[in-house]
Design an enzyme around this catalytic site. Structure first.
Site, PDB file in Angstrom:
ATOM      1  N   ARG A  80     120.856 -90.081  13.096  1.00 48.26           N
ATOM      2  CA  ARG A  80     121.958 -91.303  12.220  1.00 48.26           C
ATOM      3  C   ARG A  80     122.502 -92.066  13.339  1.00 48.26           C
ATOM      4  NH1 ARG A  80     123.485 -90.077   6.920  1.00 48.26           N
ATOM      5  NH2 ARG A  80     122.591 -91.426   5.200  1.00 48.26           N
ATOM      6  N   ARG A  83     128.266 -98.659   3.778  1.00 45.77           N
ATOM      7  CA  ARG A  83     127.432 -97.914   3.781  1.00 45.77           C
ATOM      8  C   ARG A  83     125.864 -98.190   4.371  1.00 45.77           C
ATOM      9  NH1 ARG A  83     126.841 -94.131  -1.386  1.00 45.77           N
ATOM     10  NH2 ARG A  83     125.422 -93.271  -0.673  1.00 45.77           N
TER      11      ARG A  83
HETATM   12  P1  AP5 Z   1     124.388 -88.917   2.616  1.00 43.54           P
HETATM   13  O1  AP5 Z   1     125.564 -88.297   1.938  1.00 43.54           O
HETATM   14  O2  AP5 Z   1     123.833 -88.704   3.979  1.00 43.54           O
HETATM   15  O3  AP5 Z   1     124.602 -90.732   1.954  1.00 43.54           O
HETATM   16  P2  AP5 Z   1     123.309 -91.642   2.206  1.00 43.54           P
HETATM   17  O4  AP5 Z   1     122.350 -91.647   3.465  1.00 43.54           O
HETATM   18  O5  AP5 Z   1     124.567 -92.749   1.899  1.00 43.54           O
HETATM   19  O6  AP5 Z   1     122.776 -91.180   1.284  1.00 43.54           O
HETATM   20  P3  AP5 Z   1     122.067 -90.704  -0.173  1.00 43.54           P
HETATM   21  O7  AP5 Z   1     122.583 -89.425  -0.345  1.00 43.54           O
HETATM   22  O8  AP5 Z   1     123.551 -91.722  -0.750  1.00 43.54           O
HETATM   23  O9  AP5 Z   1     121.336 -91.171  -0.924  1.00 43.54           O
HETATM   24  P4  AP5 Z   1     120.047 -90.506  -0.406  1.00 43.54           P
HETATM   25  O10 AP5 Z   1     118.951 -91.442   0.651  1.00 43.54           O
HETATM   26  O11 AP5 Z   1     120.003 -89.139  -1.226  1.00 43.54           O
HETATM   27  O12 AP5 Z   1     119.064 -90.875  -2.024  1.00 43.54           O
HETATM   28  P5  AP5 Z   1     118.618 -89.688  -3.796  1.00 43.54           P
HETATM   29  O13 AP5 Z   1     118.343 -89.285  -3.069  1.00 43.54           O
HETATM   30  O14 AP5 Z   1     120.291 -89.040  -4.383  1.00 43.54           O
HETATM   31  O15 AP5 Z   1     126.037 -89.541   3.835  1.00 43.54           O
HETATM   32  C1  AP5 Z   1     126.882 -89.945   3.330  1.00 43.54           C
HETATM   33  C2  AP5 Z   1     128.138 -90.097   4.183  1.00 43.54           C
HETATM   34  O16 AP5 Z   1     128.165 -89.325   5.593  1.00 43.54           O
HETATM   35  C3  AP5 Z   1     127.683 -91.691   5.510  1.00 43.54           C
HETATM   36  O17 AP5 Z   1     128.373 -92.767   5.370  1.00 43.54           O
HETATM   37  C4  AP5 Z   1     128.885 -90.642   6.332  1.00 43.54           C
HETATM   38  O18 AP5 Z   1     129.610 -91.222   6.614  1.00 43.54           O
HETATM   39  C5  AP5 Z   1     128.423 -89.302   6.593  1.00 43.54           C
HETATM   40  N1  AP5 Z   1     127.553 -89.069   7.441  1.00 43.54           N
HETATM   41  C6  AP5 Z   1     126.392 -88.552   7.053  1.00 43.54           C
HETATM   42  N2  AP5 Z   1     125.644 -88.149   8.082  1.00 43.54           N
HETATM   43  C7  AP5 Z   1     126.194 -88.838   9.361  1.00 43.54           C
HETATM   44  C8  AP5 Z   1     125.561 -88.451  10.501  1.00 43.54           C
HETATM   45  N3  AP5 Z   1     124.667 -87.716  10.800  1.00 43.54           N
HETATM   46  N4  AP5 Z   1     126.288 -89.151  11.431  1.00 43.54           N
HETATM   47  C9  AP5 Z   1     127.581 -89.560  11.038  1.00 43.54           C
HETATM   48  N5  AP5 Z   1     128.388 -89.823   9.570  1.00 43.54           N
HETATM   49  C10 AP5 Z   1     127.722 -89.032   8.884  1.00 43.54           C
HETATM   50  O19 AP5 Z   1     118.234 -90.643  -4.606  1.00 43.54           O
HETATM   51  C11 AP5 Z   1     119.397 -91.565  -5.141  1.00 43.54           C
HETATM   52  C12 AP5 Z   1     119.381 -92.296  -6.550  1.00 43.54           C
HETATM   53  O20 AP5 Z   1     118.109 -92.769  -6.921  1.00 43.54           O
HETATM   54  C13 AP5 Z   1     119.408 -90.777  -7.693  1.00 43.54           C
HETATM   55  O21 AP5 Z   1     120.140 -90.779  -8.585  1.00 43.54           O
HETATM   56  C14 AP5 Z   1     118.258 -90.496  -7.700  1.00 43.54           C
HETATM   57  O22 AP5 Z   1     118.145 -89.605  -8.944  1.00 43.54           O
HETATM   58  C15 AP5 Z   1     117.744 -92.225  -7.846  1.00 43.54           C
HETATM   59  N6  AP5 Z   1     116.327 -91.796  -7.140  1.00 43.54           N
HETATM   60  C16 AP5 Z   1     115.446 -91.069  -6.212  1.00 43.54           C
HETATM   61  N7  AP5 Z   1     114.622 -91.528  -5.686  1.00 43.54           N
HETATM   62  C17 AP5 Z   1     114.216 -92.567  -6.569  1.00 43.54           C
HETATM   63  C18 AP5 Z   1     112.678 -93.206  -7.329  1.00 43.54           C
HETATM   64  N8  AP5 Z   1     111.624 -93.119  -6.646  1.00 43.54           N
HETATM   65  N9  AP5 Z   1     112.700 -94.001  -7.993  1.00 43.54           N
HETATM   66  C19 AP5 Z   1     114.341 -94.064  -8.871  1.00 43.54           C
HETATM   67  N10 AP5 Z   1     114.855 -93.766  -8.882  1.00 43.54           N
HETATM   68  C20 AP5 Z   1     115.338 -92.599  -7.676  1.00 43.54           C
END
Ligand code: AP5
Length: 222
Positions: free
Chosen positions: A94, A169
């Site tokens: 990231r 974020r």
């Molecule tokens: P992390 O857990 O990676 O969170 P994020 O990047 O904010 O991504 P999310 O997990 O929130 O979302 P996602 O893209 O996986 O979406 P999802 O499939 O769940 O990171 C969290 C924290 O950890 C960061 O803020 C940071 O502090 C730290 N961190 C992580 N990596 C790091 C790194 N490399 N270095 C340093 N710090 C780090 O989908 C979301 C929702 O939408 C779900 O409810 C799903 O059902 C729905 N959905 C999904 N696809 C669709 C669609 N096509 N249509 C409608 N709804 C949909």
């Protein structure tokens, strides 16, 4: 002839659907899913010193320092199952420093998937997200509702899944995404993540199927 296993990275804004697509990809391609955010949440839940420190950054929507993250991910990547089955790296690297740390170890993916979702959808996806602590499955109250009342009753919400925190974020994402993309420019595909999760997977699936075919053709018999 056995071909080399796939090595894939997936990136995108918070709630762009990385975890959801990883469920589809691992099911079909059998890759080892390594999610930086999941590893960090496990560390937080363990109550370790690293976990306590990590939580402070996660609550502010900022990147957790490399001292904690880099080793954690590298260890998983180098484990024998990841090497044998192939890996799917989710939410990592990231930042430029994380990408460089991988390059220095000769760790480079075959494909870098960038999920592109309009910002207007991200907040709604975040606030409606729920997780099943038993199966680890990702749900959305509107877009992917749970299959039974039993599941509904046990769903959890992530501590950083509020409207206020997703804005932080998202800022962090914008600050870093160009740097990371610059390292993987030649192997990046941009996928339209606004469609239904099945339609998003269809785009990813065709890219991965193409890669598998390519690897089979280029692998030489022993
Ligand atoms: P992390 O857990 O990676 O969170 P994020 O990047 O904010 O991504 P999310 O997990 O929130 O979302 P996602 O893209 O996986 O979406 P999802 O499939 O769940 O990171 C969290 C924290 O950890 C960061 O803020 C940071 O502090 C730290 N961190 C992580 N990596 C790091 C790194 N490399 N270095 C340093 N710090 C780090 O989908 C979301 C929702 O939408 C779900 O409810 C799903 O059902 C729905 N959905 C999904 N696809 C669709 C669609 N096509 N249509 C409608 N709804 C949909």
């Amino acid at each position: 002839v056995d071909s080399e296993p796939l090595k894939i990275m997936i990136s995108g804004a918070p709630a762009s659907g990385k975890g959801t697509q990883c469920e589809f990809i691992t099911k079909k391609y059998g890759l080892v899913h390594i999610a930086a955010g999941d590893l960090l949440r496990t560390e937080v839940a363990s109550g370790s010193e690293n976990g306590k420190l990590a939580k402070k950054y996660m609550e502010k929507g900022q990147l957790v320092p490399d001292e904690i993250v880099v080793m954690m991910v590298k260890e998983r990547l180098l484990m024998s199952n990841s090497q044998e089955q192939g890996w799917l790296l989710d939410g990592y690297p990231r930042s430029l420093s994380q990408a460089r740390a991988l390059e220095e170890h000769g760790i480079r993916p075959d494909l870098f998937i960038l999920l592109d979702v309009s910002e207007e959808f991200l907040v709604e996806r975040v606030v409606g997200r729920r997780l099943d602590p038993v199966t680890g499955k990702i749900y959305h109250l509107k877009y992917s509702p749970p299959e039974s009342e039993e599941i509904t009753a046990r769903l959890n919400q992530r501590f950083d899944d509020t409207e206020e925190k997703v804005i932080l974020r998202l800022q962090t994402h914008h600050q870093n995404v160009k740097d990371v993309l610059s390292i993987y420019e030649d192997i990046t595909i941009k996928v339209d993540g606004n469609a239904s999760k099945e339609d998003v997977f269809a785009q990813i699936d065709s890219a991965l199927a193409g890669l598998v075919g390519q690897k089979k053709r280029t692998s030489t018999p022993l």
